[in-house]
Design a protein around this motif. Structure first.
Motif, PDB file in Angstrom:
ATOM      1  N   GLU A 185       5.713  15.229   6.516  1.00  0.00           N
ATOM      2  CA  GLU A 185       7.391  16.209   6.796  1.00  0.00           C
ATOM      3  C   GLU A 185       8.094  15.273   6.844  1.00  0.00           C
ATOM      4  O   GLU A 185       9.194  17.219   5.993  1.00  0.00           O
ATOM      5  N   GLU A 186       8.802  15.247   7.794  1.00  0.00           N
ATOM      6  CA  GLU A 186      10.503  15.363   7.554  1.00  0.00           C
ATOM      7  C   GLU A 186      10.743  14.692   7.054  1.00  0.00           C
ATOM      8  O   GLU A 186      12.037  15.077   6.525  1.00  0.00           O
ATOM      9  N   GLU A 187      10.388  13.791   6.156  1.00  0.00           N
ATOM     10  CA  GLU A 187      10.978  13.161   4.989  1.00  0.00           C
ATOM     11  C   GLU A 187      11.046  14.479   3.873  1.00  0.00           C
ATOM     12  O   GLU A 187      12.084  13.895   3.511  1.00  0.00           O
ATOM     13  N   ILE A 188      10.188  14.238   3.306  1.00  0.00           N
ATOM     14  CA  ILE A 188       9.925  15.725   2.613  1.00  0.00           C
ATOM     15  C   ILE A 188      11.081  16.269   2.727  1.00  0.00           C
ATOM     16  O   ILE A 188      12.259  16.893   2.094  1.00  0.00           O
ATOM     17  N   MET A 189      11.420  17.392   4.315  1.00  0.00           N
ATOM     18  CA  MET A 189      11.951  18.088   4.637  1.00  0.00           C
ATOM     19  C   MET A 189      13.678  17.109   4.411  1.00  0.00           C
ATOM     20  O   MET A 189      14.736  17.965   4.498  1.00  0.00           O
ATOM     21  N   LEU A 190      14.431  15.924   4.017  1.00  0.00           N
ATOM     22  CA  LEU A 190      15.502  15.664   3.962  1.00  0.00           C
ATOM     23  C   LEU A 190      16.336  16.544   2.569  1.00  0.00           C
ATOM     24  O   LEU A 190      16.992  16.052   2.293  1.00  0.00           O
ATOM     25  N   VAL A 191      15.354  16.669   1.867  1.00  0.00           N
ATOM     26  CA  VAL A 191      15.630  17.319   0.989  1.00  0.00           C
ATOM     27  C   VAL A 191      15.057  18.999   0.691  1.00  0.00           C
ATOM     28  O   VAL A 191      15.784  19.808  -0.336  1.00  0.00           O
ATOM     29  N   HIS A 192      14.277  19.219   0.896  1.00  0.00           N
ATOM     30  CA  HIS A 192      13.458  20.252   0.181  1.00  0.00           C
ATOM     31  C   HIS A 192      12.898  21.505   2.031  1.00  0.00           C
ATOM     32  O   HIS A 192      13.567  20.750   3.239  1.00  0.00           O
ATOM     33  N   SER A 193      12.790  22.397   1.709  1.00  0.00           N
ATOM     34  CA  SER A 193      13.046  23.295   2.851  1.00  0.00           C
ATOM     35  C   SER A 193      11.692  23.656   2.873  1.00  0.00           C
ATOM     36  O   SER A 193      10.649  23.094   1.954  1.00  0.00           O
ATOM     37  N   SER A 194      11.712  23.974   4.462  1.00  0.00           N
ATOM     38  CA  SER A 194      10.281  24.221   4.697  1.00  0.00           C
ATOM     39  C   SER A 194       9.842  24.622   4.499  1.00  0.00           C
ATOM     40  O   SER A 194       8.467  25.205   4.029  1.00  0.00           O
ATOM     41  N   GLU A 195      10.040  25.969   3.850  1.00  0.00           N
ATOM     42  CA  GLU A 195       9.515  26.877   3.186  1.00  0.00           C
ATOM     43  C   GLU A 195       8.970  26.488   2.023  1.00  0.00           C
ATOM     44  O   GLU A 195       7.489  27.056   2.379  1.00  0.00           O
TER      45      GLU A 195
ATOM     46  N   ARG B 279      -1.254  16.262  -1.751  1.00  0.00           N
ATOM     47  CA  ARG B 279      -1.748  14.982  -1.334  1.00  0.00           C
ATOM     48  C   ARG B 279      -0.961  13.830  -2.395  1.00  0.00           C
ATOM     49  O   ARG B 279      -0.902  13.411  -1.872  1.00  0.00           O
ATOM     50  N   CYS B 280      -1.240  13.866  -3.559  1.00  0.00           N
ATOM     51  CA  CYS B 280      -0.796  13.401  -4.290  1.00  0.00           C
ATOM     52  C   CYS B 280       1.033  13.489  -4.540  1.00  0.00           C
ATOM     53  O   CYS B 280       1.656  12.779  -3.785  1.00  0.00           O
ATOM     54  N   ALA B 281       1.658  14.308  -4.209  1.00  0.00           N
ATOM     55  CA  ALA B 281       2.942  15.005  -4.201  1.00  0.00           C
ATOM     56  C   ALA B 281       3.940  14.329  -2.463  1.00  0.00           C
ATOM     57  O   ALA B 281       4.794  12.503  -2.787  1.00  0.00           O
ATOM     58  N   LYS B 282       2.792  13.760  -2.011  1.00  0.00           N
ATOM     59  CA  LYS B 282       2.798  13.055  -0.685  1.00  0.00           C
ATOM     60  C   LYS B 282       2.961  11.553  -0.519  1.00  0.00           C
ATOM     61  O   LYS B 282       3.252  11.191   0.051  1.00  0.00           O
TER      62      LYS B 282
ATOM     63  N   PRO C 265       0.453  -0.919  -0.106  1.00  0.00           N
ATOM     64  CA  PRO C 265      -0.049   0.137   0.057  1.00  0.00           C
ATOM     65  C   PRO C 265       0.687   0.894   0.312  1.00  0.00           C
ATOM     66  O   PRO C 265       1.946   1.539   0.403  1.00  0.00           O
ATOM     67  N   VAL C 266       0.560   3.248   0.051  1.00  0.00           N
ATOM     68  CA  VAL C 266       1.003   3.764  -0.407  1.00  0.00           C
ATOM     69  C   VAL C 266       0.396   4.446   0.417  1.00  0.00           C
ATOM     70  O   VAL C 266      -0.062   3.578   1.774  1.00  0.00           O
ATOM     71  N   ARG C 267       1.907   5.012   1.577  1.00  0.00           N
ATOM     72  CA  ARG C 267       1.354   5.986   1.861  1.00  0.00           C
ATOM     73  C   ARG C 267       1.345   8.088   2.017  1.00  0.00           C
ATOM     74  O   ARG C 267       2.069   7.958   1.350  1.00  0.00           O
ATOM     75  N   GLU C 268       1.216   8.654   2.999  1.00  0.00           N
ATOM     76  CA  GLU C 268       2.199   9.292   2.762  1.00  0.00           C
ATOM     77  C   GLU C 268       3.359   9.610   3.121  1.00  0.00           C
ATOM     78  O   GLU C 268       3.628   9.382   4.459  1.00  0.00           O
TER      79      GLU C 268
END
Ligand code: X5A
Ligand code: ZN
Length: 629
Positions: free
Chosen positions: A59-69, A103-106, A53-56
């Motif tokens: 935020e912590e994972e996304i911030m491994l590469v992207h800025s919080s801004e 949502r899809c990007a997550k 199954p997929v999951r989202e």
């Protein structure tokens, strides 16, 4: 070893689309996922996969590469109306937002991480995630080229953190340059990023200078970024295979990755409106197959681009079928890369030569160097021989004055040294294996060369002199073994352990010098175990070119083949043959066997008797053995 193939997909990632008119973005449609998934069903591949199954992504994972801004900007698009969405989209290059994009990007990030976890935990061996939006163009602070979060870059950072991986290979076979991934890992030697892409000398999107082959990485990451820019459209199966054979795979095998992430875009396939390339779906089966041989088969393919629905879905199926270990399909087309592809491949290989052994040693190292007085004669040398210019005069003076204060004052002597020292230096520093140097004063330059050897730290030098060259040497300490091959019949002559005269008269009709080489010279030389050999050739030689060649050939078994041949300028006509022998051409034909002359046979016998106590390899009878021990 783990088996099984994961497939990760969720309908929900088809829930966003372009809401307004934008010809640059209208190819990125939900049907890309739907048609790929349907085709997997039709080929009965889906039922053979392990469904995860997929999951989202958090935020912590996304911030491994992207800025919080940036994360906040993307988050804010959830509640925007069309006008606001258009405005935000316009802040980026080739991007559209929809209220469901966030949502899809997550989910795309989470799906990719689910795949990494399935493979790393050993639940499956490999797998594919069918995701939207794609990721490889997105950057720390920017969406770009339909991409919002950099799924694959996040996955690599995640795998490093969570599983302590030290080497991850990212293969980006999408037709666009994943500059977003390049930026993230540019200075990171633990992630090797490979991308081929339509480039057309920077005339193709994203139009970046840094997509070219000379972007090799930065700082510690030098050598870990491999760009293969395609400068023509129409690249096909053989071009892609050639890039794999000659760039990616050799480097990847040297890199030894622990995990492979594929930025699996299929806009590099035939029919795609963006790529304009020619690779058939079967090609992706082969690319997948090659990568499966690395990292213990741990491979995660993550969808990026691909805009021709039929080509895309067939290629996705080929990838999954190969991951499931089905037999490979035949690959079609004439197997010959085009000129433009070969040019690109050559350029990447050259740019990466300093960083990868597999590319460095493709040209065999120079074996033989030569320095001759008249550069006009250089054409006589075999092409593999590196022609050396003599040492620069100041350098030479410094070197000589350190070892011999008298010598440096004599202009003529100094001149005669130039070639010899230049070549000897190369041999001692192991830049070449052997070499040949012409000298106007062979005796002076050889004497000096020997000094230089010991100054460098050598223990034993075997010096064989052919012809009249007088060396004034101190031969007591065994650091030099001097062997003179001469024709003067000196009756009153004492041979000592380290100073041996071999009276050899070459028989014009019979080439039988091998009797002396095998019966005497080699056994003594092998007993001595030199760490360098110098052969000096002067006038009034009793040996012709065949004898000298034979000697040179057979001595190469010693001292790691380190031989310096010094040739007196009167004997310059030998240069060509000696250079050939040194560079590995076999010894000349000796013709039919002919026994040596009586004098020669007696000379060998006499020397053997005199010296077999000292040089035990001379023994060849039980009597020798007993009397010598
Ligand atoms: C993921 C991908 C392409 C964007 C093209 C913009 N993006 N002209 O293939
Ligand atoms: Zn693409």
């Amino acid at each position: 070893m783990a088996s099984g193939t994961a497939l990760i997909y969720d309908d929900e990632m088809t829930s966003y689309k372009l809401l307004w008119d934008n010809p640059e973005c209208d190819i990125e449609v939900p049907e890309r996922l739907l048609s790929s998934y349907e085709q997997l069903k039709r080929y009965h591949l889906l039922e053979r996969c392990v469904h995860v199954p997929v999951r989202e992504g958090t935020e912590e994972e996304i911030m491994l590469v992207h800025s919080s801004e940036y994360l906040e900007v993307v988050k804010s698009t959830q509640t925007m109306n069309e006008e606001e969405l258009r405005r935000v989209s316009g802040n980026y290059d080739a991007v559209y937002f929809h209220p469901n994009t966030y949502r899809c990007a997550k989910l795309a990030v989470g799906a990719t991480l689910q795949l990494v976890d399935s493979v790393m935990s050993g639940k499956v061996c490999n797998g594919m995630a069918l995701v939207r939006p794609p990721g490889h163009h997105s950057q720390r602070n920017a969406a770009n080229g339909f991409c919002v979060f950099n799924n694959v870059a996040i996955a690599a950072q995640y795998a490093k953190r969570r599983y302590g991986l030290q080497r991850i290979l990212i293969v980006d076979w999408d037709v666009h340059h994943g500059q977003g991934i390049q930026y993230v890992f540019e200075e990171d030697p633990s992630v090797l990023y490979y991308s081929w892409h339509r480039y057309e000398h920077q005339q193709f999107w994203p139009l970046l200078r840094e997509s070219d082959y000379d972007a090799v990485g930065q700082g510690k990451g030098k050598g870990f970024n491999l760009n293969v820019p395609w400068n023509k459209v129409g690249m096909g199966n053989s071009d892609y295979l050639a890039a794999f054979f000659h760039v990616l795979l050799p480097v990847a095998f040297e890199f030894v990755p622990e995990l492979i992430l594929v930025s699996s875009g299929y806009d590099s396939g035939i029919g795609d409106p963006e790529g304009q390339m020619n690779a058939t779906p079967e090609c992706f089966a082969h690319l997948t197959h090659f990568l499966m041989q690395l990292a213990n088969g741990r491979l995660c393919a993550v969808l990026e681009g691909g805009y021709h629905l039929k080509s895309l879905s067939e290629s996705v199926c080929m990838t999954v079928k190969t991951l499931l270990r089905d037999p490979l399909p035949q690959i079609s087309g004439e197997m010959a890369p085009c000129l433009s592809a070969v040019e690109s491949i050559q350029n990447v290989r050259a740019a990466h030569k300093p960083y990868w052994k597999c590319l460095m040693y493709e040209v065999p190292p120079v074996k033989t160097a030569a320095a001759i007085v008249s550069k006009a004669d250089a054409h006589l040398l075999p092409i593999s021989v590196q022609v050396e210019m003599e040492m620069n005069a100041q350098e030479l003076k410094t070197l000589v004055s350190a070892l011999d204060a008298e010598l440096v004052k004599e202009e003529r002597a100094l001149l005669s040294l130039q070639n010899v020292v230049a070549i000897l230096d190369k041999i001692l520093k192991k830049k070449v294996c052997n070499g040949i140097a012409e000298s106007s004063l062979a005796s002076v330059s050889t004497t000096f060369a020997l000094k230089h050897c010991f100054d460098f730290g050598l223990q034993r030098v075997l010096c064989i002199v052919v012809g009249d060259v007088d060396l004034e040497l101190d031969l007591d300490d065994g650091k030099i073994l001097l062997m003179n091959i001469c024709q003067k019949q000196q009756t009153e002559k004492t041979n000592s352990k380290y100073h041996i005269s071999l009276n050899w008269r070459e028989d014009a009709e019979r080439n039988n010098f091998f009797c002396a080489v095998l019966g005497f010279i080699l056994p003594v030389a092998y007993s001595y175990q030199p760490d360098l050999m110098i052969i000096v050739i002067g006038p009034n030689r009793s040996l012709g070119i065949n004898g000298i060649s034979l000697l040179t050939c057979l001595l190469q078994g010693l001292a790691e083949s380190r031989i310096l041949v010094v040739i007196q300028d009167t004997e310059i006509k030998l240069v060509q043959s000696v250079a050939k022998t040194l560079s590995g051409v076999p010894a000349p034909d000796f013709g039919a066997y002919a026994p040596a002359s009586q004098e020669n046979v007696l000379e060998i016998k006499r020397l053997r008797n005199q010296l077999q106590q000292e040089w035990k390899m001379l023994r060849c009878s039980v009597r020798d053995w007993i009397s010598g021990s």
